[in-house]
Design an enzyme around this catalytic site. Structure first.
Site, short mmCIF file in Angstrom:
data_model
loop_
_atom_site.label_atom_id
_atom_site.label_comp_id
_atom_site.label_asym_id
_atom_site.label_seq_id
_atom_site.Cartn_x
_atom_site.Cartn_y
_atom_site.Cartn_z
N GLY A 77 79.68 -32.13 127.32
CA GLY A 77 79.34 -31.03 126.42
C GLY A 77 79.63 -31.37 124.97
O GLY A 77 80.57 -32.10 124.66
N ARG A 141 75.31 -35.82 130.93
CA ARG A 141 76.38 -35.70 131.93
C ARG A 141 76.24 -36.69 133.08
O ARG A 141 76.82 -36.48 134.15
CB ARG A 141 76.42 -34.28 132.47
CG ARG A 141 76.88 -33.24 131.47
CD ARG A 141 77.37 -31.97 132.16
NE ARG A 141 77.74 -30.93 131.22
CZ ARG A 141 78.94 -30.84 130.64
NH1 ARG A 141 79.87 -31.71 130.91
NH2 ARG A 141 79.19 -29.85 129.79
N ASP A 171 87.88 -34.99 130.29
CA ASP A 171 88.73 -35.61 131.32
C ASP A 171 87.90 -36.41 132.34
O ASP A 171 88.26 -37.54 132.68
CB ASP A 171 89.62 -34.58 132.02
CG ASP A 171 88.86 -33.39 132.57
OD1 ASP A 171 87.77 -33.08 132.07
OD2 ASP A 171 89.35 -32.76 133.52
N ASP A 172 86.75 -35.85 132.76
CA ASP A 172 85.94 -36.58 133.75
C ASP A 172 85.36 -37.87 133.15
O ASP A 172 85.38 -38.92 133.79
CB ASP A 172 84.78 -35.70 134.24
CG ASP A 172 85.27 -34.55 135.12
OD1 ASP A 172 86.28 -34.74 135.82
OD2 ASP A 172 84.65 -33.48 135.11
N LYS A 198 87.63 -35.74 123.88
CA LYS A 198 86.73 -34.69 123.39
C LYS A 198 86.67 -33.55 124.38
O LYS A 198 86.70 -33.78 125.59
CB LYS A 198 85.32 -35.29 123.25
CG LYS A 198 84.24 -34.30 123.01
CD LYS A 198 83.07 -34.41 124.00
CE LYS A 198 83.41 -33.95 125.38
NZ LYS A 198 82.27 -33.70 126.26
N THR A 199 86.62 -32.35 123.97
CA THR A 199 86.14 -31.17 124.70
C THR A 199 86.62 -29.91 123.99
O THR A 199 87.81 -29.81 123.64
CB THR A 199 86.53 -31.10 126.19
OG1 THR A 199 86.02 -29.87 126.72
CG2 THR A 199 88.02 -31.14 126.48
N ASP A 201 87.04 -27.30 125.40
CA ASP A 201 87.85 -26.55 126.37
C ASP A 201 89.35 -26.71 126.13
O ASP A 201 90.15 -25.91 126.62
CB ASP A 201 87.53 -26.99 127.80
CG ASP A 201 86.12 -26.60 128.22
OD1 ASP A 201 85.40 -26.02 127.38
OD2 ASP A 201 85.74 -26.88 129.37
N LYS A 238 82.67 3.37 119.50
CA LYS A 238 81.98 3.91 120.69
C LYS A 238 81.74 2.88 121.79
O LYS A 238 81.22 3.23 122.83
CB LYS A 238 80.65 4.55 120.27
CG LYS A 238 79.67 3.60 119.61
CD LYS A 238 78.37 4.31 119.29
CE LYS A 238 77.38 3.36 118.65
NZ LYS A 238 76.14 3.96 118.25
N TYR A 239 82.07 1.61 121.55
CA TYR A 239 81.80 0.60 122.58
C TYR A 239 83.05 -0.16 122.99
O TYR A 239 83.90 -0.47 122.15
CB TYR A 239 80.80 -0.45 122.08
CG TYR A 239 79.40 0.05 121.84
CD1 TYR A 239 78.68 0.70 122.84
CD2 TYR A 239 78.80 -0.17 120.61
CE1 TYR A 239 77.39 1.14 122.59
CE2 TYR A 239 77.51 0.27 120.36
CZ TYR A 239 76.81 0.93 121.36
OH TYR A 239 75.54 1.36 121.12
N ARG A 425 79.82 -24.89 119.95
CA ARG A 425 80.01 -26.30 120.33
C ARG A 425 79.45 -27.28 119.29
O ARG A 425 79.85 -28.43 119.27
CB ARG A 425 79.35 -26.58 121.68
CG ARG A 425 80.03 -25.87 122.82
CD ARG A 425 79.73 -26.50 124.14
NE ARG A 425 78.33 -26.78 124.35
CZ ARG A 425 77.82 -27.25 125.48
NH1 ARG A 425 78.63 -27.46 126.51
NH2 ARG A 425 76.55 -27.48 125.62
P1 FBP Z 1 82.93 -30.83 128.49
O1 FBP Z 1 84.05 -30.65 129.46
O2 FBP Z 1 81.99 -31.90 128.88
O3 FBP Z 1 83.43 -31.02 127.08
O4 FBP Z 1 82.06 -29.50 128.45
C1 FBP Z 1 82.69 -28.27 128.48
C2 FBP Z 1 81.73 -27.13 128.40
O5 FBP Z 1 81.43 -26.81 127.06
C3 FBP Z 1 82.32 -25.93 129.14
O6 FBP Z 1 83.06 -25.12 128.27
C4 FBP Z 1 81.10 -25.28 129.75
O7 FBP Z 1 81.41 -24.66 130.97
C5 FBP Z 1 80.20 -26.44 130.04
O8 FBP Z 1 80.50 -27.41 129.07
C6 FBP Z 1 78.73 -26.07 129.95
O9 FBP Z 1 77.97 -27.18 130.32
P2 FBP Z 1 76.44 -27.40 129.92
O10 FBP Z 1 76.44 -27.85 128.48
O11 FBP Z 1 76.02 -28.51 130.81
O12 FBP Z 1 75.73 -26.12 130.08
#
Ligand code: FBP
Length: 549
Positions: A77, A141, A171-172, A198-199, A201, A238-239, A425
């Site tokens: 991502g 990916r 991580d992956d 990177k991420t 998350d 109201k929401y 992102r």
């Molecule tokens: P990475 O772990 O590869 O950095 O991606 C994280 C992420 O942004 C998550 O927050 C989200 O669930 C996922 O990618 C969404 O994946 P895609 O871009 O394939 O829709």
């Protein structure tokens, strides 16, 4: 392409570097390292890259180095700052020898396997400095894990005379970088592999990695939007706004956004799991806050929901674990093939245990369907496709109606839904991410020139001014343990979840009751690049609290 005025002004920004990287370096080695878990298994799987020392760079003597070429891959991502990792790497290798070349593989690891690449020239690089996105070479990916892929990779790496490959990923992807480093080392192919954390998350962090890049900018971008919604919500009164935030598994983004904006409710998946809460418990918790605010005449509020919530509800977690087992073909370890989605769902329904069948059956059809369908290439449920924000608000509405019939609630409840993920992102990197990412890339060039492989580029002490940041490398094997993935035990980097005894969560837990009842909203406003340092150069609240600052 028309370039915005901001982009032109940002292009001129020179990211800061730690003092140690501002001149020639020497690598200072620490003691031998161990993996965080399953030491014997990890050592046996990574005999050539296990146990290497942590490296710290200090000022050293200038050396003349022969020219060399480097390859770079953006994996997974998007995360703000990816272009700055590449510009740091580019400037780093050029500073060692202006003849050095950088090649970028197109659309992620697949570009290496398919021999799809471009040379990153100075003109190309200059168009992307300090910009968001991964579009300079694109990302993907594709999982790099098979020998055939590694062999296809070495063909193109040799053809381009590449000495080292830098994999920028989560991580992956860094797990895969580690496997590739080990494979090339075992085969004595003479190509180094370096990872970069990177991420958005924020879950690739540990004793050695303070934060993954992109987390800072993404959270600040979402916090700006949440702040805007809170002001709207406080104006119209109201929401109830149900806001789902990305973060596939860990709740770091939701927690950081809560620390920045002080919403009425923020769910933390890790706490829900620890307290063994059911979906109904979660709904009851939200409904009680809604009802209590209604008693004060406040029929509005904000709820932050981490994207990965559904996977942390213990009963659903067990269901997903069984689904992962039955959807994997035990002979190949790959996902089973089905003609279409209906066939896959029928197979699940006929194969799954009675307990989990009942749980699946109790879920709204769309959620159940998504859980039964394909995983992403790393075996993860595609939680971004599950509309938890709608699921929860529907269930809260149903509960409040019941309470109304019983005379326990007399408010009005109207919900709006949002999902913030893709919005953040590719944001232009904050000053923190611009400097951090540039330093990570520049530092990677020093790991390469010091002949390291199987290392992750790390920059520490980042709550201090950039001059005082500490640059170095950490063996990726040090972060690994064995976990069950896709129906098999695999060596993987341990994912960092929100720690319930950590300072960021404790701060949130100590304040959430007050934030629930009173309107304590904070409106952070947009990311700023120029101005007072307390506005422009702050790291995340999570990092500051973690470091006791
Ligand atoms: P990475 O772990 O590869 O950095 O991606 C994280 C992420 O942004 C998550 O927050 C989200 O669930 C996922 O990618 C969404 O994946 P895609 O871009 O394939 O829709």
């Amino acid at each position: 392409m028309k370039i915005s005025a901001l982009q032109i002004a940002r292009a001129a920004y020179q990211p800061k570097l730690p003092k140690a990287l501002q001149g020639p370096v020497k690598a200072v080695e620490g003691a031998a390292t161990e993996s965080v878990g399953n030491q014997d298994d990890i050592k046996a799987l990574f005999p050539n890259t296990y146990g290497m020392p942590v490296i710290t760079f200090e000022a050293g003597e200038a050396k003349e180095l022969p020219a060399f070429n480097v390859g770079v891959i953006l994996s997974g991502g998007q995360a703000p700052g990816g272009h700055n990792v590449i510009s740091g790497l580019f400037d780093g290798i050029k500073s060692l020898n202006p003849e050095n070349k950088l090649y970028g593989f197109i659309l992620g690891p697949g570009g290496l396997v398919d021999h799809n690449y471009i040379e990153i020239t100075p003109e190309l690089m200059d168009q992307y400095r300090n910009t968001g996105g991964f579009d300079i070479i694109g990302s993907g990916r594709t999982k790099l894990e098979k020998e055939e892929q590694f062999e296809k990779g070495i063909e193109i790496l040799r053809e381009l005379g590449i000495k080292a490959l830098v994999i920028i990923g989560g991580d992956d992807s860094n797990t895969n970088a580690c496997v590739l480093a080990e494979y090339y080392a075992a085969k004595k192919y003479g190509v180094q592999v370096i990872g970069c954390p990177k991420t958005i998350d924020g879950d690739l962090k540990n004793d050695q990695i303070e934060t993954s890049f992109g987390f800072d900018t993404a959270c600040k971008t979402y916090a700006e939007l949440i702040g805007n919604i809170q002001r709207d919500c406080n104006s119209a009164r109201k929401y109830w706004h149900f806001i789902k935030l990305m973060g596939r598994s860990a709740s770091h983004i939701a927690l950081e956004c809560a620390l920045q904006t002080q919403p009425n409710i923020c769910l933390i998946s890790e706490e829900i799991e620890a307290k063994e809460m059911s979906l109904d418990d979660v709904v009851t918790y939200i409904a009680k806050v809604v009802a209590a605010r209604a008693e004060d005449g406040n029929n509005f509020g904000t709820v932050l929901i981490p994207e990965g919530l559904i996977e942390f509800i213990p009963a659903i977690k067990k269901l997903i674990a069984e689904l992962n087992e039955i959807l994997t073909d035990p002979t190949t370890g790959e996902g089973r093939e089905f003609a279409n989605a209906e066939e896959q769902i029928n197979y699940v329904k006929n194969t799954i245990s009675k307990t989990n069948f009942d749980i699946l059956d109790s879920l709204p059809e769309e959620v159940a369907r998504q859980l039964c369908l394909d995983r992403d290439p790393h075996g993860n449920v595609q939680v971004s496709l599950i509309e938890t924000e709608k699921l929860l608000s529907d269930m809260v509405a149903a509960k409040l109606n019941k309470w109304k019939d019983q005379g326990k609630y007399n408010g009005s409840f109207s919900a709006q839904h949002h999902f913030f993920g893709y919005e953040g992102r590719c944001a232009a990197p904050s000053n923190y991410d611009a400097d951090y990412c540039y330093s990570l890339g520049y530092n990677a060039s020093r790991l390469i020139s010091n002949d390291k492989t199987g290392y992750m580029s790390v920059i520490k002490n980042t709550t201090a001014p950039a001059e005082e940041w500490i640059a170095g490398g950490v063996p990726i094997t040090m972060m690994m343990n064995i976990e069950r993935r896709n129906g098999a035990n695999k060596p993987v980097i341990r994912k960092a979840l929100v720690e319930l005894d950590g300072a960021p969560f404790k701060f949130f837990a100590a304040h959430r009751e007050e934030w629930a009842k009173n309107d304590c909203y904070v409106y952070p406003g947009p990311v700023q690049y120029w101005g007072p340092t307390e506005v422009c150069d702050q790291p995340t609240k999570t990092l500051k609290l973690e470091q006791g600052k």
